[in-house]
Motif scaffolding. Structure first.
Motif, PDB file in Angstrom:
ATOM      1  N   ASP A 413       0.839  -1.193   0.000  1.00 14.47           N
ATOM      2  CA  ASP A 413       0.000   0.000   0.000  1.00 14.47           C
ATOM      3  C   ASP A 413       0.882   1.255   0.000  1.00 14.47           C
ATOM      4  OD1 ASP A 413      -2.235  -1.521   0.019  1.00 14.47           O
ATOM      5  OD2 ASP A 413      -3.045  -0.760   1.904  1.00 14.47           O
ATOM      6  N   PRO A 414       0.432   2.336  -0.623  1.00 13.93           N
ATOM      7  CA  PRO A 414       1.215   3.569  -0.612  1.00 13.93           C
ATOM      8  C   PRO A 414       1.283   4.170   0.786  1.00 13.93           C
ATOM      9  CG  PRO A 414      -0.953   3.969  -1.536  1.00 13.93           C
ATOM     10  CD  PRO A 414      -0.831   2.485  -1.361  1.00 13.93           C
ATOM     11  N   VAL A 415       2.287   4.987   0.995  1.00 13.52           N
ATOM     12  CA  VAL A 415       2.539   5.620   2.290  1.00 13.52           C
ATOM     13  C   VAL A 415       2.221   7.109   2.191  1.00 13.52           C
ATOM     14  CG1 VAL A 415       4.317   6.223   3.989  1.00 13.52           C
ATOM     15  CG2 VAL A 415       4.307   3.941   2.929  1.00 13.52           C
ATOM     16  N   ASP A 416       1.504   7.636   3.193  1.00  8.56           N
ATOM     17  CA  ASP A 416       1.250   9.073   3.314  1.00  8.56           C
ATOM     18  C   ASP A 416       1.875   9.553   4.613  1.00  8.56           C
ATOM     19  OD1 ASP A 416      -0.329   8.909   1.036  1.00  8.56           O
ATOM     20  OD2 ASP A 416      -2.166   8.631   2.169  1.00  8.56           O
ATOM     21  N   LEU A 417       2.617  10.641   4.561  1.00  6.94           N
ATOM     22  CA  LEU A 417       3.160  11.170   5.814  1.00  6.94           C
ATOM     23  C   LEU A 417       3.054  12.684   5.856  1.00  6.94           C
ATOM     24  CD1 LEU A 417       6.274  12.521   5.525  1.00  6.94           C
ATOM     25  CD2 LEU A 417       6.856  10.134   5.135  1.00  6.94           C
ATOM     26  N   SER A 418       2.810  13.189   7.064  1.00  4.23           N
ATOM     27  CA  SER A 418       2.784  14.626   7.333  1.00  4.23           C
ATOM     28  C   SER A 418       3.566  14.867   8.611  1.00  4.23           C
ATOM     29  CB  SER A 418       1.347  15.137   7.508  1.00  4.23           C
ATOM     30  OG  SER A 418       0.632  15.051   6.297  1.00  4.23           O
ATOM     31  N   VAL A 419       4.513  15.807   8.579  1.00  5.30           N
ATOM     32  CA  VAL A 419       5.314  16.103   9.763  1.00  5.30           C
ATOM     33  C   VAL A 419       5.265  17.588  10.055  1.00  5.30           C
ATOM     34  CG1 VAL A 419       6.825  14.102   9.533  1.00  5.30           C
ATOM     35  CG2 VAL A 419       7.430  16.224   8.368  1.00  5.30           C
ATOM     36  N   ALA A 420       5.139  17.917  11.336  1.00  6.90           N
ATOM     37  CA  ALA A 420       5.093  19.310  11.781  1.00  6.90           C
ATOM     38  C   ALA A 420       6.495  19.763  12.172  1.00  6.90           C
ATOM     39  CB  ALA A 420       4.141  19.453  12.965  1.00  6.90           C
ATOM     40  N   LEU A 421       6.842  20.975  11.749  1.00 10.37           N
ATOM     41  CA  LEU A 421       8.188  21.493  11.986  1.00 10.37           C
ATOM     42  C   LEU A 421       8.244  22.444  13.171  1.00 10.37           C
ATOM     43  CD1 LEU A 421       9.165  22.202   8.261  1.00 10.37           C
ATOM     44  CD2 LEU A 421       9.059  20.024   9.496  1.00 10.37           C
ATOM     45  N   THR A 422       7.079  22.903  13.644  1.00 18.45           N
ATOM     46  CA  THR A 422       7.012  23.788  14.803  1.00 18.45           C
ATOM     47  C   THR A 422       5.917  23.322  15.743  1.00 18.45           C
ATOM     48  OG1 THR A 422       5.484  25.288  13.665  1.00 18.45           O
ATOM     49  CG2 THR A 422       7.846  25.786  13.480  1.00 18.45           C
ATOM     50  N   GLU A 423       5.963  23.768  16.964  1.00 19.72           N
ATOM     51  CA  GLU A 423       5.006  23.321  17.980  1.00 19.72           C
ATOM     52  C   GLU A 423       3.577  23.736  17.652  1.00 19.72           C
ATOM     53  OE1 GLU A 423       5.412  21.380  20.434  1.00 19.72           O
ATOM     54  OE2 GLU A 423       7.587  21.255  20.660  1.00 19.72           O
ATOM     55  N   ASP A 424       3.405  24.908  17.028  1.00 24.36           N
ATOM     56  CA  ASP A 424       2.053  25.399  16.768  1.00 24.36           C
ATOM     57  C   ASP A 424       1.542  25.054  15.366  1.00 24.36           C
ATOM     58  OD1 ASP A 424       3.834  27.006  15.469  1.00 24.36           O
ATOM     59  OD2 ASP A 424       2.910  28.908  16.076  1.00 24.36           O
ATOM     60  N   ALA A 425       2.305  24.276  14.606  1.00 23.13           N
ATOM     61  CA  ALA A 425       1.850  23.869  13.268  1.00 23.13           C
ATOM     62  C   ALA A 425       0.699  22.882  13.392  1.00 23.13           C
ATOM     63  CB  ALA A 425       3.001  23.232  12.489  1.00 23.13           C
ATOM     64  N   GLU A 426      -0.289  23.010  12.510  1.00 29.00           N
ATOM     65  CA  GLU A 426      -1.457  22.137  12.532  1.00 29.00           C
ATOM     66  C   GLU A 426      -1.341  21.079  11.445  1.00 29.00           C
ATOM     67  OE1 GLU A 426      -5.149  24.139  12.422  1.00 29.00           O
ATOM     68  OE2 GLU A 426      -4.707  25.477  14.098  1.00 29.00           O
ATOM     69  N   LEU A 427      -1.348  19.811  11.862  1.00 23.14           N
ATOM     70  CA  LEU A 427      -1.304  18.714  10.899  1.00 23.14           C
ATOM     71  C   LEU A 427      -2.634  18.602  10.174  1.00 23.14           C
ATOM     72  CD1 LEU A 427       0.481  16.085  13.150  1.00 23.14           C
ATOM     73  CD2 LEU A 427       1.438  17.159  11.118  1.00 23.14           C
ATOM     74  N   PRO A 428      -2.651  18.063   8.959  1.00 30.29           N
ATOM     75  CA  PRO A 428      -3.912  17.905   8.228  1.00 30.29           C
ATOM     76  C   PRO A 428      -4.895  17.048   9.001  1.00 30.29           C
ATOM     77  CG  PRO A 428      -2.038  17.514   6.786  1.00 30.29           C
ATOM     78  CD  PRO A 428      -1.499  17.615   8.182  1.00 30.29           C
ATOM     79  N   ASP A 429      -6.204  17.316   8.811  1.00 34.78           N
ATOM     80  CA  ASP A 429      -7.231  16.511   9.449  1.00 34.78           C
ATOM     81  C   ASP A 429      -7.270  15.140   8.801  1.00 34.78           C
ATOM     82  OD1 ASP A 429      -7.960  18.572  11.076  1.00 34.78           O
ATOM     83  OD2 ASP A 429      -9.500  19.327   9.701  1.00 34.78           O
ATOM     84  N   GLY A 430      -8.001  14.230   9.465  1.00 33.12           N
ATOM     85  CA  GLY A 430      -8.266  12.935   8.863  1.00 33.12           C
ATOM     86  C   GLY A 430      -7.355  11.846   9.327  1.00 33.12           C
ATOM     87  N   ASP A 431      -6.873  11.895  10.599  1.00 33.03           N
ATOM     88  CA  ASP A 431      -6.093  10.794  11.106  1.00 33.03           C
ATOM     89  C   ASP A 431      -6.873   9.504  10.917  1.00 33.03           C
ATOM     90  OD1 ASP A 431      -4.313  12.616  11.847  1.00 33.03           O
ATOM     91  OD2 ASP A 431      -4.537  12.404  14.016  1.00 33.03           O
ATOM     92  N   GLY A 432      -6.231   8.512  10.352  1.00 39.14           N
ATOM     93  CA  GLY A 432      -6.880   7.237  10.128  1.00 39.14           C
ATOM     94  C   GLY A 432      -7.512   7.125   8.770  1.00 39.14           C
ATOM     95  N   ASP A 433      -7.600   8.224   8.020  1.00 42.38           N
ATOM     96  CA  ASP A 433      -8.204   8.138   6.702  1.00 42.38           C
ATOM     97  C   ASP A 433      -7.295   7.403   5.741  1.00 42.38           C
ATOM     98  OD1 ASP A 433     -10.444   9.348   7.438  1.00 42.38           O
ATOM     99  OD2 ASP A 433     -10.038  11.277   6.528  1.00 42.38           O
ATOM    100  N   GLY A 434      -6.078   7.889   5.650  1.00 39.71           N
ATOM    101  CA  GLY A 434      -5.170   7.344   4.698  1.00 39.71           C
ATOM    102  C   GLY A 434      -5.687   7.489   3.295  1.00 39.71           C
TER     103      GLY A 434
END
Length: 505
Positions: A413-434
């Motif tokens: 399966d393909p891999v999706d990743l999102s990483v935050a570079l600062t403490e106040d950065a907001e990661l994209p919604d949809g944890d578990g969606d993939g």
């Protein structure tokens, strides 16, 4: 091939239920006539299903040909259909769009040819349809996928239908996750165009987070629900270009402070464990979660380093997933746990490693897959680096970790990743969606808790009980022919080998 009505009661009920959950009660049945506003200039991007594209161009030695304004992304990517036009229902806050372009899919090796035209998206029925031509016969408005409609209409989860399985030639696709769907307005209406709806077209229906599918999704929450509220030439602040993410404020290199990794391992393996002869279960723990319907997994709390100038990153994620099956007298022939996942990317290529525990024996830092991103560039927006649809190819060590269940070189399966570079950065919604075309819906496991998908004798994710899905096969049945019996025998041999190993230990 049976074709469902374009406005299926089941899909409509699902759309109403979704809207009710979001507070969009305007989707309820009403006797008042809807105020329909004309729309134009939209684009629809959908890849059908990544594993299907790989099958066509690989095993089937076939090809995709986009025509009449449609196009395909580089690297055997998703398809885009253009010049979308239709109507927006300002009472129900739904839209119905038809798109220009065709897609020819053919294989001389496996002797099939089909063409998709008149691709349509209807947020009211929450589905994608197309006219399908095979053997010179065209069937109109074939429902290809159900869509989890969102307000932004970007990266919407899709589920392939039984009709899609018939069209694509694999029963395993029925109910399986398709590629994510995005519908955006690319061409803004002219200020002089009389058909261009203004913000006053729906003065009593202000947009809010509860609006499910308003075309003004790119506008701010205070924008009117009218489709032109985010598209009016006199409102540049609400246009998609004006709402684009600002340049990152994080340094060019530094520490990753948070992040998520979405990966389904391999859809056919999940089906084999839960719905196949393994009659087992998939369980997440340690903060990981799994999308509903035996979907993909999300691993959390990334830590690591990044360098956007060198286009490199290393990120380690929290969470574990366990596959267990073939229970006999309280013992399992299959008991596999993956934890300590770590992804590296350097100039678009990298590796996915994990600690692997099989039948009680742990091997650390096993390189499960080679990774290849569509683009080498790692660009931060709002202090977040996001890389989706990273191709994952099984390594020799990964094949051994799966007990020889899949050969090295198999596509995972393909891999999706999102990483935050600062403490106040907001990661994209949809944890578990993939997206990755592998799962949809919310996670059945919750962050910090434990989720489980338990198998039975039926199929809920597109597998065929006791059939090819029991071997983990994701290749359309038409391509296998007489090799099916050999594949089933091979799958039985793997199970027997695991049991013998357990007895020896």
């Amino acid at each position: 091939m049976a074709v469902r009505s374009h406005r299926r009661p089941l899909a409509l009920a699902a759309a109403v239920a979704t809207a009710a959950a979001l507070g969009a009660t305007a989707l309820a049945t009403t006797t008042a006539s809807a105020a329909e506003v004309p729309l134009s200039g939209y684009e629809l991007t959908w890849g059908i299903k990544q594993s299907y594209r790989t099958y066509v161009t690989g095993f089937a030695a076939g090809s995709f040909t986009a025509t009449d304004g449609a196009s395909q992304a580089a690297g055997n990517g998703a398809f885009t259909f253009t010049e979308g036009a239709g109507t927006y229902d300002s009472t129900a806050h739904t839209l119905d769009l038809g798109f220009r372009g065709g897609l020819k899919i053919e294989s001389t090796a496996h002797r099939f040819e089909l063409t998709l035209t008149d691709v349509r998206f209807d947020s009211g029925t929450a589905e994608i349809t197309a006219d399908v031509t095979r053997s010179g016969t065209t069937t109109q408005d074939v429902p290809l996928a159900d869509v989890t409609v969102t307000r932004s209409m970007t990266d919407m989860a899709t589920t392939l239908t039984q009709e899609a399985a018939d069209v694509l030639g694999s029963a395993s696709y029925a109910g399986a996750a398709g590629d994510p769907l995005t519908v955006v307005q690319k061409t803004q209406p002219s200020p002089s165009a009389p058909a261009s709806p203004s913000a006053s077209a729906s003065p009593s229906a202000p947009a809010s987070p509860s609006t499910s599918a308003s075309p003004s999704a790119s506008a701010s929450p205070s924008t009117s629900a009218s489709p032109s509220a985010g598209a009016s030439p006199s409102s540049p602040a609400a246009s998609p270009s004006a709402s684009a993410s600002p340049s990152t404020q994080a340094p060019a290199r530094g520490d990753i402070v948070d992040g998520t990794l979405g990966w389904g391992v391999k859809q056919s393996f999940r089906t084999y464990v839960v719905d196949g002869v393994a009659k087992g279960a998939v369980t997440t723990s340690g903060g990981a979660s799994q999308a509903a319907g035996n979907g993909v997994f999300t691993f959390v709390d990334a830590k690591g380093e990044y360098d956007t100038e060198a286009d490199s990153l290393t990120a380690a994620f929290e969470g574990a997933v366990n596959f267990k099956g073939h229970e006999e007298n309280g013992e399992y022939g299959l008991d596999l746990t993956l934890t300590g996942l770590e992804a590296t990317l350097d100039d678009g290529a990298g590796e996915l490693t994990a600690d692997v525990t099989s039948l009680g024996e742990t091997s650390e830092d096993v390189v499960l897959a080679e990774l290849k991103a569509d683009s080498a560039a790692l660009t931060a927006k709002n202090d977040v680096i996001t890389v989706d649809d990273i191709t994952a190819t099984l390594t020799d060590a990964g094949a051994e970790a799966f007990g020889g269940f899949y050969a090295a070189g198999s596509e995972l399966d393909p891999v999706d990743l999102s990483v935050a570079l600062t403490e106040d950065a907001e990661l994209p919604d949809g944890d578990g969606d993939g997206d990755g075309g592998s799962g949809s819906g919310g996670g059945s496991g919750t962050t910090g808790g434990t989720g489980s998908t338990t198998g039975g004798t039926g199929s809920t994710t597109g597998g065929i009980t006791g059939g090819l899905a029991a071997t983990g096969s994701d290749v359309p049945a038409a391509a296998l022919g007489t090799a099916a019996a050999i594949t089933v025998a091979a799958g039985a041999g793997v199970v027997l080998a695991m049991r013998r190993r357990r007895t020896a230990e």
